[in-house]
Design a protein around this motif. Structure first.
Motif, PDB file in Angstrom:
ATOM      1  N   UNK A 108      -8.227  18.141   9.574  1.00  0.00           N
ATOM      2  CA  UNK A 108      -6.836  17.763   9.828  1.00  0.00           C
ATOM      3  C   UNK A 108      -6.098  17.386   8.543  1.00  0.00           C
ATOM      4  N   UNK A 109      -6.777  17.455   7.396  1.00  0.00           N
ATOM      5  CA  UNK A 109      -6.094  17.245   6.112  1.00  0.00           C
ATOM      6  C   UNK A 109      -5.935  15.798   5.704  1.00  0.00           C
ATOM      7  N   UNK A 110      -7.027  15.035   5.754  1.00  0.00           N
ATOM      8  CA  UNK A 110      -6.960  13.610   5.387  1.00  0.00           C
ATOM      9  C   UNK A 110      -6.571  13.423   3.916  1.00  0.00           C
ATOM     10  N   UNK A 111      -7.072  14.308   3.054  1.00  0.00           N
ATOM     11  CA  UNK A 111      -6.766  14.192   1.619  1.00  0.00           C
ATOM     12  C   UNK A 111      -5.265  14.274   1.378  1.00  0.00           C
ATOM     13  N   UNK A 112      -4.604  15.174   2.110  1.00  0.00           N
ATOM     14  CA  UNK A 112      -3.149  15.329   1.971  1.00  0.00           C
ATOM     15  C   UNK A 112      -2.413  14.157   2.616  1.00  0.00           C
ATOM     16  N   UNK A 113      -2.949  13.652   3.727  1.00  0.00           N
ATOM     17  CA  UNK A 113      -2.320  12.509   4.419  1.00  0.00           C
ATOM     18  C   UNK A 113      -2.224  11.313   3.476  1.00  0.00           C
ATOM     19  N   UNK A 114      -3.283  11.089   2.690  1.00  0.00           N
ATOM     20  CA  UNK A 114      -3.323   9.918   1.814  1.00  0.00           C
ATOM     21  C   UNK A 114      -2.189   9.922   0.801  1.00  0.00           C
ATOM     22  N   UNK A 115      -1.728  11.104   0.395  1.00  0.00           N
ATOM     23  CA  UNK A 115      -0.682  11.170  -0.638  1.00  0.00           C
ATOM     24  C   UNK A 115       0.583  10.439  -0.209  1.00  0.00           C
ATOM     25  N   UNK A 116       0.862  10.406   1.090  1.00  0.00           N
ATOM     26  CA  UNK A 116       2.088   9.771   1.588  1.00  0.00           C
ATOM     27  C   UNK A 116       2.069   8.266   1.328  1.00  0.00           C
ATOM     28  N   UNK A 117       1.017   7.599   1.826  1.00  0.00           N
ATOM     29  CA  UNK A 117       0.922   6.140   1.659  1.00  0.00           C
ATOM     30  C   UNK A 117       0.656   5.755   0.212  1.00  0.00           C
ATOM     31  N   UNK A 118      -0.126   6.577  -0.485  1.00  0.00           N
ATOM     32  CA  UNK A 118      -0.460   6.276  -1.893  1.00  0.00           C
ATOM     33  C   UNK A 118       0.810   6.315  -2.748  1.00  0.00           C
ATOM     34  N   UNK A 119       1.621   7.360  -2.593  1.00  0.00           N
ATOM     35  CA  UNK A 119       2.857   7.482  -3.376  1.00  0.00           C
ATOM     36  C   UNK A 119       3.796   6.315  -3.089  1.00  0.00           C
ATOM     37  N   UNK A 120       4.000   6.022  -1.802  1.00  0.00           N
ATOM     38  CA  UNK A 120       4.936   4.961  -1.418  1.00  0.00           C
ATOM     39  C   UNK A 120       4.506   3.614  -2.019  1.00  0.00           C
ATOM     40  N   UNK A 121       3.218   3.277  -1.912  1.00  0.00           N
ATOM     41  CA  UNK A 121       2.748   1.975  -2.399  1.00  0.00           C
ATOM     42  C   UNK A 121       2.628   1.931  -3.911  1.00  0.00           C
ATOM     43  N   UNK A 122       2.485   3.100  -4.548  1.00  0.00           N
ATOM     44  CA  UNK A 122       2.417   3.140  -6.014  1.00  0.00           C
ATOM     45  C   UNK A 122       3.782   2.875  -6.645  1.00  0.00           C
ATOM     46  N   UNK A 123       4.859   2.993  -5.857  1.00  0.00           N
ATOM     47  CA  UNK A 123       6.204   2.739  -6.387  1.00  0.00           C
ATOM     48  C   UNK A 123       6.349   1.299  -6.888  1.00  0.00           C
ATOM     49  N   UNK A 124       5.525   0.387  -6.336  1.00  0.00           N
ATOM     50  CA  UNK A 124       5.601  -1.019  -6.738  1.00  0.00           C
ATOM     51  C   UNK A 124       5.098  -1.242  -8.160  1.00  0.00           C
ATOM     52  N   UNK A 125       4.391  -0.237  -8.717  1.00  0.00           N
ATOM     53  CA  UNK A 125       3.931  -0.340 -10.101  1.00  0.00           C
ATOM     54  C   UNK A 125       2.728  -1.230 -10.305  1.00  0.00           C
ATOM     55  N   UNK A 126       2.034  -1.597  -9.219  1.00  0.00           N
ATOM     56  CA  UNK A 126       0.872  -2.495  -9.323  1.00  0.00           C
ATOM     57  C   UNK A 126      -0.457  -1.757  -9.234  1.00  0.00           C
ATOM     58  N   UNK A 127      -0.401  -0.443  -9.088  1.00  0.00           N
ATOM     59  CA  UNK A 127      -1.627   0.350  -9.040  1.00  0.00           C
ATOM     60  C   UNK A 127      -2.179   0.500  -7.638  1.00  0.00           C
ATOM     61  N   UNK A 128      -2.558   1.734  -7.283  1.00  0.00           N
ATOM     62  CA  UNK A 128      -3.176   2.027  -5.988  1.00  0.00           C
ATOM     63  C   UNK A 128      -4.536   2.665  -6.250  1.00  0.00           C
ATOM     64  N   UNK A 129      -5.566   2.202  -5.565  1.00  0.00           N
ATOM     65  CA  UNK A 129      -6.913   2.749  -5.706  1.00  0.00           C
ATOM     66  C   UNK A 129      -7.226   3.648  -4.511  1.00  0.00           C
TER      67      UNK A 129
END
Length: 904
Positions: A108-129
């Motif tokens: 179902x494309x979990x790797x691609x799904x992660x890009x949505x939340x990762x990008x949004x939370x990375x906007x804060x500039x605090x780093x996403x793992x």
């Protein structure tokens, strides 16, 4: 009641269905933005990241930005990766952003799904793992999804083993960092062994998305992460305890061969106490006093080595070394060593060279590591069966995301055979028939040994097949990618976390990479790619006509979740497929946990040789057995966590103190407080509150004050004064020591004394924390015996660990006070402030045991022998026997038992 619940669920849907439906409005807003975002140029699309960050700075929340940010990621993915997020993937992205677990089927494309939340939370500039289960996936996903992030103006890093410190620091400084759970955890532990903030590689935690979250937070959480280093040589202690244990008779211990356990009887305990006391190894007269924790531990290990472990059965002596024998295969396990001093105890028993054991320098469980993230999310194909544990331990809700297309896979009932031979004959026949008809077969086994056995059966029958080797993740991905080709047969041990879809007809990208690796880009290569695409499409249709991927399980796994992971490999994106499990009474799960009487009656009543049966009772018995194992494993993880929680509270205090010290320009106020408290406790020890001066231990006070402060105080003169009390003694000692330290500091250049105080404080914290961990390890290994006295081991461990921690803090205060008070500044020009440093990587071993294989799945660095931390001055000639509590004759200022009289 059950009928009403089922009826209500049909009418109103489940709570999960209603929750997913509630996200539909957000998905519609994202879709409405698509035409507007499509009209942007590449530069305008990239500029959206800076715009979002500016809006965050002006007070907008991430939730306000979500629809537009998700629409930007979807458009970026279309342009860079050629993939457009489905609506259900948008739902998955929202779930991840909310800090929940998204359960999405394989393909179902979990790797691609992660890009949505990762990008949004990375906007804060605090780093996403982004946490992956192996190094190959960390590299692959960082490169693959990194194209999208970089197109949108974000930086990406990947943490892999043996990465140089500076590159590691840069990777953590990136907006998005990919890496394995082990690497993130070990870097956290290593950072908290550093001596300056600038040398640390990680930033404060912000948000983590864990791929295959059930594998990382459930399965691997059964074993902690440990960093260890070589200890000082304890050979004499091992030899002494070994000689002592060999004097014990059968009445002195109780041996339970079935449980593989051994313990001292009451008479045995008394005898051991006498023998230890005669050998000078016992503090006081009680073996189970807290000061004797280490000696008790080594005695128990020596007892196991001498009385329970048999030469040429459990181990052999080869080339002057102890080599462990695997109890299941009978093979020698070269290079493997028993832990907790057991291997050293066996070496002492056989009189071979004793190699120093590794001492724990730092450790943490995955539960406590991932709970440090302010926001945590995860994704997997199978989480529902463990939903309660996810919430109980991590406070994570599990949300089942619907598939993009309906599942067309047929899940057949289990087939049950009398014995393993009948079962394997039926399996080989089913594989041969399916492969001959062109249907690809994925065979799941529960162990590497079973994979090899089945492979031998197939070779005998002339059936071509591939066997996955879990040690080479990259090769494994190529094998999995082509497991859906016409008639392919693939044997896999554990299908969790492969990270690669099985596409019917084969995978175009992997075929291009494999077949056209040496070809340069150009018209000729494009023609070859077109040929491969055409072949794959034709083969895909042939596989669909043959019934799709056939998943065949050779037995049930301990966990229903692992069975579901295997099953989920078939039926990707609405493809047809088939799954079936073959079982027998000889399977480990049923042999150990099954309802044997019921199953035996059913099997032998009317079943012919080679015949299989299917029955709901059997399926129910299997499910009951699996639930038993799941409950047992959960108890193990919870038990591990409960004990680690005790240490975790102490770990937080120590690490926070270290950070405060590192961040402070001066620590003189802390050092001064330590000095005052140490002297105050010292005085009260020898001049207790409420006692008259004539009852004080004046000689002891003078001796101990001289050892700790380096001063000879006129205590006898002070006693002649009127109205003398403990407060006067304390204040005069504090003033004298403070004046001496101020004089020393004045001899050094500005700031150098403060730097010296800081370094000594950090070194003392680290040295005593390391000792404390060793003591807690030993306490933990023996605390279970308290249950025999109707005491709860966890309560006893908590109580004693707290007392040990309090004692450790007191020792740190005394260490720092004594070191600074007795320090002599000779030549201000030549005096150099010692710069502490963490143990070098070559001296540290990182360990995390894979709960499935029992092997170390991390990247250990071989320890090297180094000089002892402190060489002792020689004893003067004719020193003679010395009391253990008397000052050591060498002039070190320590008690004899802590210096030349130390037992370890």
């Amino acid at each position: 009641m059950f009928g009403l619940n089922a009826f209500a669920k049909r009418i109103f849907g489940s709570s999960n269905d209603r929750y997913v439906a509630s996200l539909g409005g957000t998905v519609r807003r994202i879709n409405e933005l698509e035409p507007e975002i499509e009209a942007l140029s590449n530069d305008q699309l990239t500029a959206k990241t800076a715009e979002f960050r500016s809006r965050l700075d002006q007070g907008e929340k991430l939730d306000d930005l979500l629809p537009e940010a998700f629409a930007v990621v979807r458009e970026g993915s279309k342009r860079v990766l050629g993939m457009r997020h489905f609506d259900v993937q948008m739902v998955g992205g929202i779930v991840l952003h909310r800090g929940e677990i998204a359960e999405m089927r394989t393909g179902e494309g979990k790797t691609l799904v992660a890009t949505l939340a990762v990008y949004l939370n990375a906007l804060a500039g605090k780093g996403v793992h982004v946490v992956t289960v192996n190094d190959y996936l960390a590299r692959r996903d960082a490169e693959w999804m990194g194209q999208l992030y970089q197109f949108l103006g974000m930086s990406v890093g990947a943490i892999v083993p043996d990465l140089p410190e500076e590159q590691r620091r840069r990777a953590y400084a990136a907006d998005i960092t990919y890496g394995t759970n082990n690497e993130f955890g070990f870097d956290y532990l290593r950072d908290n062994m550093k001596y300056s903030r600038s040398s640390m590689v990680q930033r404060p935690f912000h948000f983590a998305v864990v791929d295959e979250v059930d594998s990382v937070l459930i399965d691997e959480a059964r074993t902690p992460l440990i960093i260890s280093g070589p200890t000082e040589d304890k050979s004499e202690l091992y030899v002494s305890v070994d000689k002592l244990v060999k004097q014990l008779g059968e009445d002195d211990y109780e041996l339970d061969e079935k449980q593989r356990s051994i313990g001292l009887t009451e008479d045995g305990t008394e005898r051991v106490e006498r023998l230890l006391e005669e050998a000078g190894l016992l503090v006081g007269s009680n073996l189970y006093d807290i000061e004797n924790t280490q000696v008790v531990h080594h005695t128990n290990q020596a007892l196991r080595a001498v009385k329970m472990f048999k030469k040429d059965k459990d181990y052999i002596v080869k080339d002057g070394k102890i080599v462990i024998i695997d109890e299941f295969t009978g093979r020698m396990m070269e290079g493997r060593r028993w832990s907790d001093g057991l291997h050293q105890a066996v070496e002492a028993k056989e009189s071979v060279d004793i190699k120093p054991e590794n001492q724990t320098l730092a450790s943490i469980t995955f539960q406590n590591f991932f709970r440090m993230y302010p926001k945590l999310a995860g994704m997997t194909g199978t989480a529902a069966t463990e939903a309660a544990e996810f919430y109980d331990i991590y406070k994570l809700n599990t949300v089942e995301i619907p598939t993009n297309l309906p599942i067309a896979r047929i899940d057949e009932d289990d087939q049950f055979f009398k014995n393993a031979d009948d079962k394997f004959k039926a399996i080989v026949g089913a594989i041969r028939d399916a492969s001959t008809a062109g249907q690809p077969v994925l065979v799941g086994t529960t162990s590497i040994e079973k994979s090899e056995m089945l492979s031998a059966f197939l070779k005998k029958e002339g059936v071509e097949h591939s066997v996955l080797n879990a040690r080479f993740h990259e090769q494994e991905a190529h094998i999995v990618a082509q497991a859906g080709r016409l008639g392919a047969v693939t044997i896999a041990t554990n299908m969790a976390g492969r990270g690669t879809d099985i596409q019917l007809g084969g995978n175009v990208d992997f075929r291009v990479a494999d077949e056209l690796a040496g070809m340069e880009d150009g018209p000729e290569k494009q023609q070859e790619i077109a040929r491969i695409e055409k072949e794959v499409e034709a083969e895909r249709q042939a596989v669909i006509d043959a019934g799709g991927l056939f998943v065949l399980g050779t037995e049930r796994h301990e966990s229903r979740r692992i069975d579901n992971q295997l099953r989920g490999r078939s039926g990707r994106q609405g493809d047809p497929g088939l799954s079936r499990f073959f079982l027998s009474l000889d399977d480990d799960l049923l042999r150990i946990f099954g309802q044997q009487n019921l199953l035996n009656k059913m099997m032998h009543s009317s079943l012919e040789e080679g015949e299989a049966i299917e029955h709901p009772w059997i399926s129910k018995a299997i499910e009951t057995a699996q639930k038993k194992v799941e409950a047992r494993n959960y108890d193990q993880r919870k038990h591990l966590l409960q004990f680690d929680d005790v240490m975790n509270d102490q770990r937080k205090v120590i690490y926070e103190q270290r950070e405060e010290v590192m961040d402070s320009a001066k620590v003189n106020d802390v050092v001064e407080e330590m000095r005052d408290e140490t002297i105050h406790e010292l005085v009260l020890t020898y001049a207790p509150a409420g006692a008259y001066p004539e009852q004080w231990d004046v000689e002891g006070l003078k001796e101990e004050a001289a050892r700790v402060t380096g001063h000879e105080f006129p205590v006898d003169d002070w006693l002649q004064e009127e109205a003398v009390d403990q407060e006067i003694f304390t204040s005069r000692m504090i003033e004298a020591v403070a004046a001496d330290i101020e004089a020393k500091a004045a001899k050094l250049e500005d700031g150098r004394w403060f730097e010296l105080e800081k370094n000594i404080l950090l070194q003392s914290i680290d040295f005593r924390w390391k000792e404390h961990l060793a003591t807690l390890d030993a306490l933990r290994s023996s605390i279970g015996l308290r249950a025999y006295a109707n005491q709860k081991p966890l309560n006893e461990y908590t109580k004693e660990a707290f007392a040990l921690f309090e004692a450790m803090l007191g020792t740190i205060r005394e260490d720092v006070t004594r070191t600074l008070a007795t320090l002599r500044v000779r030549d201000p020009e030549a005096e150099a402030v010692p710069e502490p440093s963490a143990p070098p990587p070559s001296d540290m071993t990182t360990t995390h045991i894979d709960p499935f294989t029992g092997e170390d799945d991390s990247h250990p660095r071989a320890p090297r022998p180094g000089p002892r931390q402190q060489s002792l001055p020689p004893l003067p000639e004719g020193a003679g026997p010395v009391s253990r509590n008397a000052p050591c004759p060498c002039g070190s200022g320590r008690k004899y038992k802590h210096c030349h009289g130390a037992v370890s």
